[in-house]
Design an enzyme around this catalytic site. Structure first.
Site, PDB file in Angstrom:
ATOM      1  N   LYS A  67      12.704  78.687  48.723  1.00  0.00           N
ATOM      2  CA  LYS A  67      11.305  79.045  48.510  1.00  0.00           C
ATOM      3  C   LYS A  67      10.545  77.911  47.870  1.00  0.00           C
ATOM      4  O   LYS A  67      11.044  77.356  46.890  1.00  0.00           O
ATOM      5  CB  LYS A  67      11.301  80.272  47.590  1.00  0.00           C
ATOM      6  CG  LYS A  67       9.976  80.766  47.154  1.00  0.00           C
ATOM      7  CD  LYS A  67      10.198  81.891  46.200  1.00  0.00           C
ATOM      8  CE  LYS A  67       8.871  82.311  45.637  1.00  0.00           C
ATOM      9  NZ  LYS A  67       9.032  83.222  44.554  1.00  0.00           N
ATOM     10  N   LYS A  84      14.477  77.469  44.217  1.00  0.00           N
ATOM     11  CA  LYS A  84      13.078  77.838  44.039  1.00  0.00           C
ATOM     12  C   LYS A  84      12.357  76.695  43.343  1.00  0.00           C
ATOM     13  O   LYS A  84      12.687  76.331  42.212  1.00  0.00           O
ATOM     14  CB  LYS A  84      12.990  79.116  43.209  1.00  0.00           C
ATOM     15  CG  LYS A  84      11.564  79.548  42.946  1.00  0.00           C
ATOM     16  CD  LYS A  84      11.496  80.906  42.288  1.00  0.00           C
ATOM     17  CE  LYS A  84      10.074  81.283  41.986  1.00  0.00           C
ATOM     18  NZ  LYS A  84       9.979  82.580  41.317  1.00  0.00           N
ATOM     19  N   GLU A 106      22.192  73.841  43.063  1.00  0.00           N
ATOM     20  CA  GLU A 106      21.750  75.195  42.699  1.00  0.00           C
ATOM     21  C   GLU A 106      22.393  76.236  43.616  1.00  0.00           C
ATOM     22  O   GLU A 106      22.839  77.291  43.165  1.00  0.00           O
ATOM     23  CB  GLU A 106      20.225  75.320  42.809  1.00  0.00           C
ATOM     24  CG  GLU A 106      19.436  74.673  41.685  1.00  0.00           C
ATOM     25  CD  GLU A 106      19.448  75.496  40.394  1.00  0.00           C
ATOM     26  OE1 GLU A 106      20.062  76.581  40.367  1.00  0.00           O
ATOM     27  OE2 GLU A 106      18.855  75.037  39.399  1.00  0.00           O
TER      28      GLU A 106
HETATM   29  C1  PBG Z   1       8.319  85.631  40.359  1.00  0.00           C
HETATM   30  C2  PBG Z   1       7.962  85.238  41.732  1.00  0.00           C
HETATM   31  C3  PBG Z   1       6.959  84.362  42.187  1.00  0.00           C
HETATM   32  C4  PBG Z   1       6.953  84.447  43.578  1.00  0.00           C
HETATM   33  C5  PBG Z   1       7.949  85.338  43.919  1.00  0.00           C
HETATM   34  N1  PBG Z   1       8.583  85.797  42.785  1.00  0.00           N
HETATM   35  C6  PBG Z   1       5.972  83.581  41.469  1.00  0.00           C
HETATM   36  C7  PBG Z   1       6.320  82.509  40.560  1.00  0.00           C
HETATM   37  O1  PBG Z   1       7.441  82.059  40.427  1.00  0.00           O
HETATM   38  O2  PBG Z   1       5.365  82.111  39.894  1.00  0.00           O
HETATM   39  C8  PBG Z   1       6.010  83.742  44.503  1.00  0.00           C
HETATM   40  C9  PBG Z   1       5.802  84.365  45.834  1.00  0.00           C
HETATM   41  C10 PBG Z   1       4.606  83.918  46.576  1.00  0.00           C
HETATM   42  O3  PBG Z   1       3.911  82.956  46.192  1.00  0.00           O
HETATM   43  O4  PBG Z   1       4.328  84.527  47.615  1.00  0.00           O
HETATM   44  N2  PBG Z   1       8.908  84.722  39.565  1.00  0.00           N
END
Ligand code: PBG
Length: 331
Positions: A254, A201, A239
């Site tokens: 992501k 992520k 990771e």
């Molecule tokens: C929570 C989380 C986030 C997203 C999914 N889970 C936001 C972040 O890390 O700030 C983002 C999903 C999206 O932008 O559609 N941590």
């Protein structure tokens, strides 16, 4: 004359193109995100300005909308909660009657095995400071503490499993959280509940609209000390390996679109199901350009998603899932 390659032979008509098509979008590839609002009120559908077509839903509205989607063939959704109150220790994340817990229980009761309910496991929607972990006191103020956060994440995951969530999806990016969550689940009789970890992520500006949607923007600082640095690719494999070693059953990459090289590399090196998350900013850019008449919305949606499949994702978490099903665009 020597024969040369004639690629056009296999592009001559739509039946021919379909016959040789390498990738496709299926209904079972799609995971729809829902934002559930904790509220005493009923019938609430609060539009998210930066994500046209997406809403914060009260429980009854979620119930309706998910049932309609399931009727059209939706097989999986992921839940994000917007609690009524936030505090420094994110108690709403692991409350027995927390909003995601209530939503998971309600959806499972109605749909049983027919709809997979994934719980996003993170603290940022529930902390008053908006970070994904707890903060250090005193002069180290602002530092997001890793190990003390693990216990809270494990507690959150356990309460989500107790409520009936089918899959636990930690998105916080604390080190060691998959092991902590796995241990808590196993110790409490949930050894059969899989962990789908957001292993890879990135600290992405594409999450902007989500933070409006989930009311989870950090009050100060940013998430770069725990989410990954966008220029790095090798680190993604590190990771992914770490999360598999800790017991993750599936991995998430992501965002998706700007990180297709990472989707491919993780796919090639990790023999587990891989999901990619087409995040809020990716959604909003397509919607905005389409609203301006600058692109063909339907075609761009399909191309953006098939690109993610072609890169190697087995599943795509994306906000277009219902649209695709409604318009019969996923087989
Ligand atoms: C929570 C989380 C986030 C997203 C999914 N889970 C936001 C972040 O890390 O700030 C983002 C999903 C999206 O932008 O559609 N941590």
């Amino acid at each position: 004359m020597t024969a040369f390659f004639r690629g056009r032979r296999l592009r001559s008509g739509s039946a021919m193109r379909e016959l040789v098509r390498e990738n496709s979008l299926r209904a079972s590839d799609l995971i729809m995100p829902y934002f559930v609002l904790e509220s005493a009120g009923r019938g609430i559908r609060k539009p998210i300005d930066s994500m046209p077509g997406q809403f914060q839903l009260s429980l009854d509205e979620l119930d309706e909308q998910a049932a309609k989607a399931a009727g059209m063939g939706l097989k999986a959704c992921i839940l994000f909660g917007i609690p009524a109150r936030k505090d420094p220790l994110a108690s709403g994340a692991y409350a027995k009657d927390g909003i995601v817990q209530q939503a998971a229980a309600r959806l499972k009761k109605r749909h049983g095995d027919k709809l997979i309910v994934i719980a996003d496991t993170c603290l940022c929607e529930y902390t008053s400071h908006g970070h994904c972990g707890t903060l250090a006191p005193g002069d180290r103020q602002g530092l997001v503490l890793n190990d003390p956060t693990l216990a809270l994440l494990a507690r959150t995951a356990l309460s989500q499993a107790e409520a009936g969530a089918d899959i636990i999806a930690p998105s916080d990016m604390m080190d060691g959280r998959v092991a902590a969550i796995r241990q808590a689940l196993d110790a409490n009789g949930f050894d059969q509940v899989p962990v789908m970890s957001y292993a890879v992520k990135y600290a992405s500006a594409f999450y902007g609209p989500f933070r409006e949607a989930a009311e989870s923007a950090p009050q100060s600082g940013d998430r770069r000390s725990y989410q990954m640095d966008p220029p790095n690719a090798r680190e993604a494999l590190r990771e992914a390996r770490a999360d598999l070693d800790e017991g993750a059953d599936m991995l998430i990459v992501k965002p998706a679109g700007p990180y297709l090289d990472i989707v491919r590399q993780v796919r090639d090196r990790c023999p587990v199901p891989i999901a990619a998350y087409q995040v809020s900013g990716e959604y909003s850019m397509i919607k905005a350009a389409a609203q301006n008449g600058w692109i063909n919305e339907r075609e761009v949606i399909l191309e953006s998603l098939i690109g993610i499949k072609r890169a190697g994702a087995d599943m795509i978490i994306n906000y277009f899932s219902e649209y695709l099903l409604e318009n019969k665009l996923a087989g």
